[in-house]
Structures are given as C-alpha cells and as structure tokens.
Design a protein around this motif. Structure first.
Motif, PDB file in Angstrom:
ATOM      1  N   HIS A   1      -7.757   4.669 -12.071  1.00 22.36           N
ATOM      2  CA  HIS A   1      -6.383   3.956 -11.932  1.00 22.36           C
ATOM      3  C   HIS A   1      -6.620   2.689 -11.866  1.00 22.36           C
ATOM      4  O   HIS A   1      -5.819   1.806 -11.853  1.00 22.36           O
ATOM      5  CB  HIS A   1      -5.559   4.840 -10.879  1.00 22.36           C
ATOM      6  CG  HIS A   1      -5.354   6.106 -11.349  1.00 22.36           C
ATOM      7  ND1 HIS A   1      -4.336   6.299 -12.063  1.00 22.36           N
ATOM      8  CD2 HIS A   1      -5.742   7.166 -10.773  1.00 22.36           C
ATOM      9  CE1 HIS A   1      -4.306   7.809 -12.220  1.00 22.36           C
ATOM     10  NE2 HIS A   1      -5.275   8.326 -11.236  1.00 22.36           N
TER      11      HIS A   1
ATOM     12  N   TYR B   1       1.091  -1.174   0.065  1.00 29.14           N
ATOM     13  CA  TYR B   1       0.029  -0.063  -0.062  1.00 29.14           C
ATOM     14  C   TYR B   1       1.053   1.439  -0.044  1.00 29.14           C
ATOM     15  O   TYR B   1       2.111   1.257   0.400  1.00 29.14           O
ATOM     16  CB  TYR B   1      -0.843  -0.005   1.142  1.00 29.14           C
ATOM     17  CG  TYR B   1      -0.249   0.254   2.698  1.00 29.14           C
ATOM     18  CD1 TYR B   1      -0.245   1.606   2.643  1.00 29.14           C
ATOM     19  CD2 TYR B   1      -0.105  -0.632   3.200  1.00 29.14           C
ATOM     20  CE1 TYR B   1       0.282   2.046   4.166  1.00 29.14           C
ATOM     21  CE2 TYR B   1       0.580  -0.331   4.706  1.00 29.14           C
ATOM     22  CZ  TYR B   1       0.649   1.120   5.039  1.00 29.14           C
ATOM     23  OH  TYR B   1       1.137   1.113   6.073  1.00 29.14           O
TER      24      TYR B   1
ATOM     25  N   PHE C   1      -1.999   7.841  -9.031  1.00 26.11           N
ATOM     26  CA  PHE C   1      -3.027   7.900  -8.164  1.00 26.11           C
ATOM     27  C   PHE C   1      -2.752   9.037  -7.150  1.00 26.11           C
ATOM     28  O   PHE C   1      -3.738   9.883  -7.038  1.00 26.11           O
ATOM     29  CB  PHE C   1      -3.571   6.746  -7.848  1.00 26.11           C
ATOM     30  CG  PHE C   1      -4.927   6.433  -7.163  1.00 26.11           C
ATOM     31  CD1 PHE C   1      -5.792   7.743  -6.984  1.00 26.11           C
ATOM     32  CD2 PHE C   1      -5.309   5.197  -6.657  1.00 26.11           C
ATOM     33  CE1 PHE C   1      -6.835   7.455  -6.185  1.00 26.11           C
ATOM     34  CE2 PHE C   1      -6.455   5.195  -5.961  1.00 26.11           C
ATOM     35  CZ  PHE C   1      -7.293   6.356  -5.674  1.00 26.11           C
TER      36      PHE C   1
ATOM     37  N   GLU D   1     -12.666   8.326  -4.746  1.00 28.27           N
ATOM     38  CA  GLU D   1     -13.428   7.096  -5.098  1.00 28.27           C
ATOM     39  C   GLU D   1     -13.475   7.115  -6.899  1.00 28.27           C
ATOM     40  O   GLU D   1     -13.142   6.085  -7.465  1.00 28.27           O
ATOM     41  CB  GLU D   1     -14.768   7.250  -4.825  1.00 28.27           C
ATOM     42  CG  GLU D   1     -15.024   6.434  -3.557  1.00 28.27           C
ATOM     43  CD  GLU D   1     -16.382   6.498  -3.001  1.00 28.27           C
ATOM     44  OE1 GLU D   1     -17.428   6.772  -3.655  1.00 28.27           O
ATOM     45  OE2 GLU D   1     -16.597   6.767  -1.557  1.00 28.27           O
TER      46      GLU D   1
ATOM     47  N   ALA E   1      -9.908   6.171  -8.026  1.00 31.02           N
ATOM     48  CA  ALA E   1      -9.767   4.655  -7.909  1.00 31.02           C
ATOM     49  C   ALA E   1     -10.247   4.092  -8.963  1.00 31.02           C
ATOM     50  O   ALA E   1      -9.510   3.180  -9.366  1.00 31.02           O
ATOM     51  CB  ALA E   1     -10.217   4.411  -6.570  1.00 31.02           C
TER      52      ALA E   1
ATOM     53  N   GLY F   1      -7.638  -0.215  -5.631  1.00 31.28           N
ATOM     54  CA  GLY F   1      -8.394   0.165  -4.319  1.00 31.28           C
ATOM     55  C   GLY F   1      -7.899   1.157  -3.488  1.00 31.28           C
ATOM     56  O   GLY F   1      -6.665   1.434  -3.657  1.00 31.28           O
ATOM     57  N   VAL F   2      -8.579   1.611  -2.505  1.00 29.44           N
ATOM     58  CA  VAL F   2      -8.142   2.609  -1.771  1.00 29.44           C
ATOM     59  C   VAL F   2      -8.922   2.524  -0.435  1.00 29.44           C
ATOM     60  O   VAL F   2     -10.107   2.337  -0.394  1.00 29.44           O
ATOM     61  CB  VAL F   2      -8.168   4.150  -2.212  1.00 29.44           C
ATOM     62  CG1 VAL F   2      -9.602   4.646  -2.411  1.00 29.44           C
ATOM     63  CG2 VAL F   2      -7.389   5.161  -1.339  1.00 29.44           C
TER      64      VAL F   2
ATOM     65  N   ILE G   1      -3.470   3.737  -0.834  1.00 24.15           N
ATOM     66  CA  ILE G   1      -3.756   3.173  -2.249  1.00 24.15           C
ATOM     67  C   ILE G   1      -3.194   1.380  -2.071  1.00 24.15           C
ATOM     68  O   ILE G   1      -2.084   1.313  -1.584  1.00 24.15           O
ATOM     69  CB  ILE G   1      -3.065   3.861  -3.169  1.00 24.15           C
ATOM     70  CG1 ILE G   1      -3.494   5.547  -3.036  1.00 24.15           C
ATOM     71  CG2 ILE G   1      -3.094   3.494  -4.464  1.00 24.15           C
ATOM     72  CD1 ILE G   1      -2.712   6.351  -3.976  1.00 24.15           C
TER      73      ILE G   1
ATOM     74  N   TYR H   1      -1.951  -1.794  -3.972  1.00 21.55           N
ATOM     75  CA  TYR H   1      -1.450  -2.228  -4.976  1.00 21.55           C
ATOM     76  C   TYR H   1      -0.470  -3.370  -5.187  1.00 21.55           C
ATOM     77  O   TYR H   1      -0.100  -3.572  -3.847  1.00 21.55           O
ATOM     78  CB  TYR H   1      -0.645  -1.017  -5.953  1.00 21.55           C
ATOM     79  CG  TYR H   1       0.675  -0.489  -5.269  1.00 21.55           C
ATOM     80  CD1 TYR H   1       0.765   0.052  -4.021  1.00 21.55           C
ATOM     81  CD2 TYR H   1       1.935  -1.122  -5.792  1.00 21.55           C
ATOM     82  CE1 TYR H   1       1.910   0.563  -3.536  1.00 21.55           C
ATOM     83  CE2 TYR H   1       3.314  -0.802  -5.021  1.00 21.55           C
ATOM     84  CZ  TYR H   1       3.173   0.027  -3.957  1.00 21.55           C
ATOM     85  OH  TYR H   1       4.511   0.374  -3.387  1.00 21.55           O
TER      86      TYR H   1
ATOM     87  N   ASN I   1      -9.595   4.555   3.197  1.00 28.51           N
ATOM     88  CA  ASN I   1      -9.069   6.199   3.673  1.00 28.51           C
ATOM     89  C   ASN I   1      -9.233   6.233   5.475  1.00 28.51           C
ATOM     90  O   ASN I   1     -10.194   5.747   6.035  1.00 28.51           O
ATOM     91  CB  ASN I   1     -10.268   6.996   3.256  1.00 28.51           C
ATOM     92  CG  ASN I   1      -9.928   7.372   2.117  1.00 28.51           C
ATOM     93  OD1 ASN I   1      -9.075   8.219   1.513  1.00 28.51           O
ATOM     94  ND2 ASN I   1     -10.978   7.136   0.869  1.00 28.51           N
TER      95      ASN I   1
END
Ligand SMILES: Cc1cc2nc3c(=O)[nH]c(=O)nc-3n(C[C@H](O)[C@H](O)[C@H](O)COP(=O)(O)OP(=O)(O)OC[C@H]3O[C@@H](n4cnc5c(N)ncnc54)[C@H](O)[C@@H]3O)c2cc1C
Length: 497
Positions: free
Chosen positions: A375, A349, A410, A369, A372, A378-379, A394, A396, A381
């Motif tokens: 790109h 992340y 992103f 959102e 997200a 997922g994210v 973020i 990845y 918060n």
C-alpha cells in the motif's frame, strides 16, 4: 464521506424546528444545542476521518430526562445516537444528519462507594480514571484501564467493552461490571445484572456490554473495585526481532504465568515513544516488551525471574527490571504515550484494532510489513501482546489525494488477515462504522441475521444508533417473517401459541 450511512429522512429534517422545541420542553435550560457552529464539536468522535453534524444535541442530566427524550423520539420516529466522551475509534458515536445526539457526559456523579461489597455505583458520564481516583485513598482501584482513561466515560466503556493493558489478568469491562440501569428506546427504564456476580436469569447484561449503543442507553453502572495489589514489578525486555518477542509472549503464557500486563512495541513505535517521553527505552532493539506482574512481593520476584529466564532463552538482548515505582511508571509512560508519539511521525495516523491467536503474532506481523509495502504506507505497531490484540498505526497524510483511501484499504487488509488466521475483527474498539462493512468477512448471513434479531428485541423500530455495526440493517418485520411455501408450515414441530 465515502462511507454509506442511512439516508436522512427528509420528513424528519423538515420538522427540525418542531423537534428542537419539543426537546427544549423536555430538557430545559441550555441543554439543547442547535446552532450550527455549536454543533461542530460533536460532528465526529475519535474516528475523525468521518464527520457529520447532528440535527441537534441534547445534554441530559438525569435518567428521567434520558427516558423522556427517548420516549418522545420513539413516539415521533426520530433516531437517537448516544455519546459519552466521544473517544470511540470506530465511529460508534458518529452523528446522523437526521438524529438527536444524546450526550451523557453531564451524568457524571459517583452515587455510591461500597467497600464491604467492593463496588461503586456511578453515572455513565464518570470518566474511567475518576473511579480509581475516588477509591485509591482506601487502597482500591477499577481494573480496566484504556489508554484514554483520563477522558473516556464508563458508559462508553460499557458500550464498547473496553480493555487496557491490565485486562490480560483482570478481564475487560464485561468482567468488571456487575449491573447497569438501561433506558430502552421506548423510554422504559430497566435494571440488568445486580450488585454481585452472576445474578439469576438470562445474562442480558452480557449482551448489553459491548452492544455499542444499539440496544439502550446506559444511565447507571455498578462496577467492581479491587484492592490494589501489594506490589507491582515491571520489566523492559528488548528483542532482536518481532518473531523472538512474539515467541517469548507465547512461552510466558504457556509457562502458566498470567502477567498483569504484557505489551509490545515495534522499533518505529519505540523510537517515537522515546523521543516523546525520554524514559530510556533501548533504541537498538527490533521489538520491546513491557511485562508487569503484581501480587505479594515474593511472588513478583519469583515471576520476574522466571520471565527473565524465558526471555533469555528467546534471545532477549536487553532486560531492565524497574528498581522502584517511579521507574515502573516511566516504563508505562512510554507505552501510554505511544499513540500521540506516533502522531509526530506523519501528519495523520489510522489506528486499527484486531485480535489474533498469540502464536500467530510473528506471522501476522510479517504480513503487515508486506501489506505496508503493497500500500506504500508506513506502519508502527503497538499491541496488547498478551491478548493477541494488535494496534497497527498506519501512517498517512490526509492532505495527499488518495492516501486516506489507501490507509483504509491497508487497515481492511490487516483485519482480513486477522480473521484468516483465526482471529477477530475487533479487540476493544468496537465495530462502529469503521468495521461495519467487514462484518461479512467474519460472520455468515445467518449469524448476522441472528445478531440483528437481538437488536430487534430491544429496538424494533431501529431508531437507536442505526447505521452502525450491521452492514445491512433489515427491517425487523423482514427478519421475523416466516415463509409459507404451498401451505406447508416450516418447523412443524415447534409449538405455536
Ligand atoms: C488516544 C485513545 C486511546 C484509546 N485507547 C483505548 C484502549 O486502550 N482501550 C480501549 O478499549 N479503547 C481505547 N480507546 C477507544 C475509546 O476510548 C473507548 O472505546 C471508550 O470506551 C469510548 O468511551 P467514550 O465515553 O468516549 O464513548 P463514545 O466515543 O462517546 O461512544 C462510544 C460508543 O458508545 C456508545 N455510548 C456512549 N455512551 C453510552 C451510554 N451511556 N449508553 C449507551 N451507549 C453509549 C456510543 O453510541 C458509541 O457507540 C482509545 C481512544 C483514544 C482516542
């Protein structure tokens, strides 16, 4: 490394053995590390996507050693990167191939605790939490509480102007540091600030706090210690949407209440934290607020009631007030573990850090959102909602080609949105290398040149932590140059000496 750093100086690299030998004479024992395998642990900080082994590491043990190393490097034109505990998330302590990495972690003594003056004098390698631990038996604490507080150093906190959940009420590092001892790149030892708030003279301390190791090396810090509040009460409040939670935050502040902390997590972060620490977070809510108030018991009860009423007006669907200290700690345990908890959702992340005006929270979260989706990542918060300080995490997988680049793009887009809505590029993690190239999104050429002139006043040869913060590092002579056009003197009204 995609990021462009200053090209290593071949002449310095050719002198590596000579430089190591000279440093060993200045800092004897095992404090100079030069074996390639032993340099590996120092190749990155908390921004682990970027790695570069340093030319050599020096672990100083005294102000005099720091001064001697800097003076020698200054004389020889060798660059220096200061390092505390290496937890910077913006790459502030990222080494350079042709630079000395100057570790301050061995400067780890608490030199004085003075309850009458409510201060502690500490060396820069003392961890943030160790200050509170040293004074808590007498009912005191050090207020700024970054989530990394068990490991990050107070020197690093000063360099990054670090914050934490309790900074909404008690201020950031800059509001809790009274003075520092600073070693300049030429080896001079200076003292800024003092033992009380607002000493006489220019506020050079204010410039040094948050200067990311670019102006000098901090070798001593005088911090304020505060009496622990009589009571602390926390409430866990769930909302059906991020918008309603965001509005509740704005309404609490507008009602004149400054909670000790006001943190928000979205559903993804709530689920991850609950699965990690099992503290009973409500899983059906779209956003969770943790609001803490502190002070006398009667005041806390009244404030909690007011906050509950504001939350209910904003459509809160769950509300739990901690019944005792253990439950209050449990509420925070989930929030404090949110980063490691989210790391279980994906192989990697990337933690962003930007700040926005509080009232723009719902709007910005909607934009995040959308980004997200754009790109394809997922994210989750997590944020210091009271300060408008966002920490989108973020998700990845660095092993999937292109995903790191997408995560970075992103992140940059999120920061652009922050600036666009009237916020800033950073909250508490600094610019470092991470946000360096985004600085022009926020500052004009003139702003950046002025900021760099300040750097030149402290370090005219640009030897201290170069390649960080400034997207283009101009030579100081270039910035000082006055252009004379056809014999006409610019600014003729300015007196010349
Ligand atoms: C899990 C996690 C959670 C975090 N949570 C928070 C948070 O809640 N709030 C927050 O603000 N930050 C947070 N951070 C970021 C980080 O912990 C802070 O920026 C911290 O202040 C860095 O301290 P450090 O000792 O690790 O410094 P380093 O990473 O070693 O260095 C950071 C910068 O300071 C400079 N520096 C270090 N020591 C000195 C010195 N003595 N003199 C001059 N310059 C120096 C370095 O050159 C570099 O530019 C978090 C990091 C992690 C990994």
């Amino acid at each position: 490394m995609a990021l462009k750093m200053p090209a290593p100086d071949a002449a310095v690299l050719a002198r590596r053995e000579e430089i190591i030998a000279a440093l060993r004479r200045l800092v004897p024992g095992e404090a100079v590390i030069s074996e390639p395998a032993a340099l590996r642990p120092y190749e990155c900080d908390g921004l682990t996507a970027y790695r570069q082994p340093p030319m050599v590491v020096v672990l100083a043990e005294s102000t005099e050693q720091v001064s001697a190393v800097l003076r020698w490097c200054h004389g020889q034109g060798v660059k220096v990167v200061p390092r505390g505990s290496g937890t910077s998330l913006s790459g502030g302590a990222l080494p350079l191939a042709d630079a000395v990495l100057l570790g301050l972690a061995r400067l780890n003594r608490i030199l004085e605790i003075n309850y009458d003056d409510r201060l502690a004098v500490v060396q820069p390698g003392v961890t943030n939490l160790a200050i509170t631990q040293a004074v808590e038996a007498r009912g005191y604490y050090y207020a700024p509480d970054p989530s990394s507080q068990i490991i990050c150093s107070i020197g690093g906190n000063v360099a990054e102007n670090s914050g934490g959940v309790h900074c909404l009420k008690y201020g950031l590092t800059t509001n809790n540091v009274l003075g520092v001892e600073l070693v300049l790149m030429d080896g001079q030892i200076v003292r800024l600030g003092g033992r009380q708030l607002d000493p006489a003279g220019l506020d050079l301390l204010g410039i040094v706090v948050g200067s990311e190791g670019l102006l000098g090396v901090v070798t001593e810090v005088i911090v304020r210690i505060l009496p622990k509040p009589e009571t602390a009460r926390a409430a866990l409040i769930g909302f059906p949407s991020l918008e309603t939670a965001g509005q509740c935050v704005a309404d609490v502040i507008a009602a004149g209440i400054i909670p000790a902390g006001m943190e928000m997590m979205d559903q993804k972060a709530v689920h991850a934290a609950e699965a990690f620490v099992h503290v009973g977070y409500p899983l059906q809510v779209a956003a969770l607020l943790i609001v803490e108030v502190d002070g006398p018991e009667a005041e806390c009860s009244e404030l909690i009631e007011k906050i509950a009423s504001i939350a209910s007006t904003n459509g809160a669907v769950t509300l739990r007030v901690a019944a005792d200290e253990a439950e209050r700690q449990a509420f925070w345990a989930g929030r404090k573990a949110a980063f490691p908890a989210v790391s279980r959702l994906s192989p990697d992340y990337y933690c962003m850090d930007g700040t926005i005006p509080r009232r723009r929270l719902p709007d910005v979260l909607r934009r995040i959102e959308q980004l997200a989706i754009h790109h394809g990542l997922g994210v989750a918060n997590v944020f210091h909602a009271g300060d408008g300080n966002l920490h989108p995490l973020i998700l990845y997988d660095a092993n999937q080609p292109g995903q790191l680049e997408r995560a970075e793009a992103f992140g940059s887009d999120i920061l652009r949105v922050c600036v666009e809505v009237g916020g800033v590029l950073t909250g508490e993690h600094g610019v470092g290398v991470e946000k360096r190239d985004l600085m022009p999104e926020m500052f004009s050429e003139i702003d950046l040149a002025q900021q760099q002139r300040l750097k030149c006043a402290f370090d005219p040869e640009l030897l201290l932590n170069p390649g960080k913060v400034f997207p283009v590092l101009r030579r100081c002579a270039e910035l000082a140059r006055m252009h004379i056009h056809q014999g006409e003197v610019r600014f003729p009204d300015v007196p010349r000496f």
